[in-house]
Design an enzyme around this catalytic site. Structure first.
Site, short mmCIF file in Angstrom:
data_model
loop_
_atom_site.label_atom_id
_atom_site.label_comp_id
_atom_site.label_asym_id
_atom_site.label_seq_id
_atom_site.Cartn_x
_atom_site.Cartn_y
_atom_site.Cartn_z
N GLY A 239 33.09 38.80 45.90
CA GLY A 239 33.15 38.22 44.65
C GLY A 239 31.48 38.34 43.97
O GLY A 239 31.02 39.29 43.72
N ASP A 240 31.54 37.36 43.15
CA ASP A 240 30.26 37.15 42.59
C ASP A 240 29.18 36.21 43.13
O ASP A 240 28.27 35.73 42.44
CB ASP A 240 30.20 36.49 41.17
CG ASP A 240 31.08 35.38 40.76
OD1 ASP A 240 31.68 34.92 41.97
OD2 ASP A 240 31.07 34.69 39.88
#
Length: 556
Positions: free
Chosen positions: A460-461
């Protein structure tokens, strides 16, 4: 007579060579294939178990978040006094619109009568016998997945089945600490199915896995397209998850088929104890271990090809190989010593030239395979999207970095980084824009760190930076954090759009906060959540979570 004898020797040499090489090939293929296959199988199994662990973490984090939202909502004085039911109704309806996971929110008086609710559903009804009131009046209550007995007809079917809920309820007390009622909420179980469908889509060899959520009593709460939902499972992998173990096994499921099964417990998050769910992730053995079978097949095929080539050469060269082979042997020794790069062309029989060319071609292919293996190793240690290292690279790097730090009496800083409000970029501009931002973030992070440091994308981030710092580790780490925050806050351009984004950072120091990567990641992760809680766009040092260590305002 001599001709017959010559033919007989050639046949004998060819047969002996063929049998010997085939036997050696089978033995070598078995040993190499088994060892390589076992290593590859272990990596595939760890990947499946990691999916289970991430799914469990996502469920627990979501429940923890919404449990906190309900607790905060219960502190509103208008709910505690239960006098202005019109304003209460406005509050609960707005919350349902803003956070759709709250399918139904009801405020009950001390007798269990609904005085305000989402869209006035069950308004005026007495639900004092329902668990949300019976347990909610005694303290915070989180109920497991169940059918909507009173609301079943009010909501559409999901996947052809009645909608299911998870309950969160808390008691209400007025300013005189008198019990006034219960705030009861129903969370739609649909959110968990959406997590199951989207969380691990397109992850290489694990793109077609089935994810199951199992209750404490072994009942399937969530499955692929409703598979096995409501049935009871008895699997050795489930028993391991219920013992709070994380791992993988090859298990036989109720359909009689064998699956590579990853397991992990959903054992809560922070102060949320969880509902004792277990997560199972399965993939058919034939599909999951296909790379293992391909590796073994390729080893056997190449071995057999080499056997056939060598046998043919032996057949044609048995009569006059001795002289040229001696020269060839000497040339091979020269190649081993590095004096020449390839075998020279030999004069003489055609078979000698064939053997020379075949050996040169084989050496070239082996060189190509070495390069391909190096590329495969690079892929295994790096994230496909950003080119950053992955968790495997982090484990390998940290082991060497820790040894280096011990030798030189220095410290390591482990930073957990998370982009603030990244999801709106995907929602507004599309996932390709989000990918562009992640790639640019990776470039900026590489620019901020030194050559010997490591930047990793966990998923993800969420990213991790591991860097070497001196004795004043805290000062160097916070300086790097400030540099990263300043760099990240510069605008991004993606698809002609100007995008601004910020980042929160949690920092842990080795050996101050731990000496293993798991402990340090946990410490940095806790500090990261502290940074998020303080308004984001800042960093927090694990040892100093009581006071802000940095913020947007102090960096501007």
């Amino acid at each position: 007579m001599n001709k017959l004898l010559q033919v007989g020797i050639r046949v004998q040499v060819a047969l002996a060579t063929a049998l010997l090489l085939v036997g050696l090939t089978v033995l070598m293929s078995f040993v190499v294939g088994k060892r390589s296959g076992a290593d590859l199988q272990k990596q595939i199994g760890l990947g499946v178990s990691d999916i289970a662990r991430q799914m469990a973490d996502e469920l627990d984090r979501t429940m923890w978040t919404h449990r906190g939202e309900v607790s905060v909502l219960s502190t509103l004085s208008v709910l505690q006094e239960l006098e202005d039911t019109q304003q209460i109704s406005s509050i609960v309806n707005r919350l349902s619109r803003e956070i759709p996971i709250f399918t139904w929110i009801g405020v009950l008086d001390r007798d269990g009568t609904v005085v305000a609710s989402t869209n006035d559903l069950l308004l005026g009804a007495n639900i004092a016998q329902r668990p949300v009131f019976q347990y909610g009046k005694n303290g915070q209550f989180i109920g497991d997945v169940h059918d909507a007995k009173l609301l079943a007809e009010k909501f559409p079917l999901y996947n052809g089945e009645p909608i299911q809920f998870v309950d969160i309820a808390v008691p209400l007390f007025n300013n005189n600490d008198q019990f006034t009622g219960v705030l009861a909420t129903h969370l739609s179980w649909e959110w968990a199915d959406n997590v199951r469908k989207t969380l691990f889509a397109g992850q290489g060899i694990h793109r077609a896995v089935d994810i199951f959520v199992i209750s404490a009593d072994g009942t399937v709460l969530l499955g692929a397209d409703g598979a096995l939902v409501g049935s009871s499972l008895e699997l050795d992998a489930l028993q391991q998850a219920q013992r709070n173990n994380v791992g993988w096994k090859i298990s036989t499921w109720p359909d009689g088929a064998e699956y590579l099964t990853g397991y992990a417990p959903a054992d809560g998050h922070l102060d949320y104890a969880g509902l004792n769910w277990s997560i199972l992730v399965r993939q058919p053995v034939e599909e999951a271990l296909e790379p293992v079978y391909i590796l073994r097949r390729d080893i056997m095929a190449w071995g057999l090809v080499l056997s056939i080539i060598s046998s043919v050469i032996a057949w044609w060269g048995a009569g006059f190989f001795v002289g040229p082979i001696g020269k060839m042997a000497r040339s091979i020794e020269e190649m081993k010593r590095g004096e020449i790069e390839r075998l020279p062309d030999f004069d003489g029989a055609r078979e000698i030239k064939i053997l020379s060319n075949s050996l040169n071609a084989l050496l070239a292919k082996l060189t190509e395979k070495d390069a391909a293996l190096g590329q495969m190793e690079h892929i295994a240690h790096h994230d496909n999207l950003t080119g950053l290292g992955n968790r495997l690279a982090l484990d390998v790097y940290f082991e060497h970095a820790l040894a280096h730090a011990d030798r030189h009496k220095t410290q390591l800083a482990v930073m957990m980084l998370d982009l603030d409000d990244f999801k709106p970029i995907n929602d507004k501009f599309g996932h390709s824009a989000g990918d562009d931002v992640l790639r640019e973030v990776a470039k900026r992070l590489r620019r901020c760190v030194r050559g010997g440091d490591l930047v990793v994308r966990l998923g993800g981030d969420e990213m991790v930076v591991v860097c070497h710092v001196g004795e004043s580790g805290e000062g160097e780490a916070t300086m790097l954090a400030e540099r990263i925050l300043n760099d990240i806050q510069m605008p991004f351009i993606t698809g002609g759009n100007r995008v601004s984004i910020h980042m929160s950072i949690g920092i842990a120091l080795c050996p101050v906060h731990g000496k293993t990567i798991d402990v340090l990641l946990n410490q940095a992760d806790d500090a990261l959540y502290a940074a998020k809680a303080r308004g984001k766009n800042c960093y927090v040092l694990a040892s100093d979570e009581g006071e802000p260590s940095g913020s947007k305002s102090s960096l501007a």
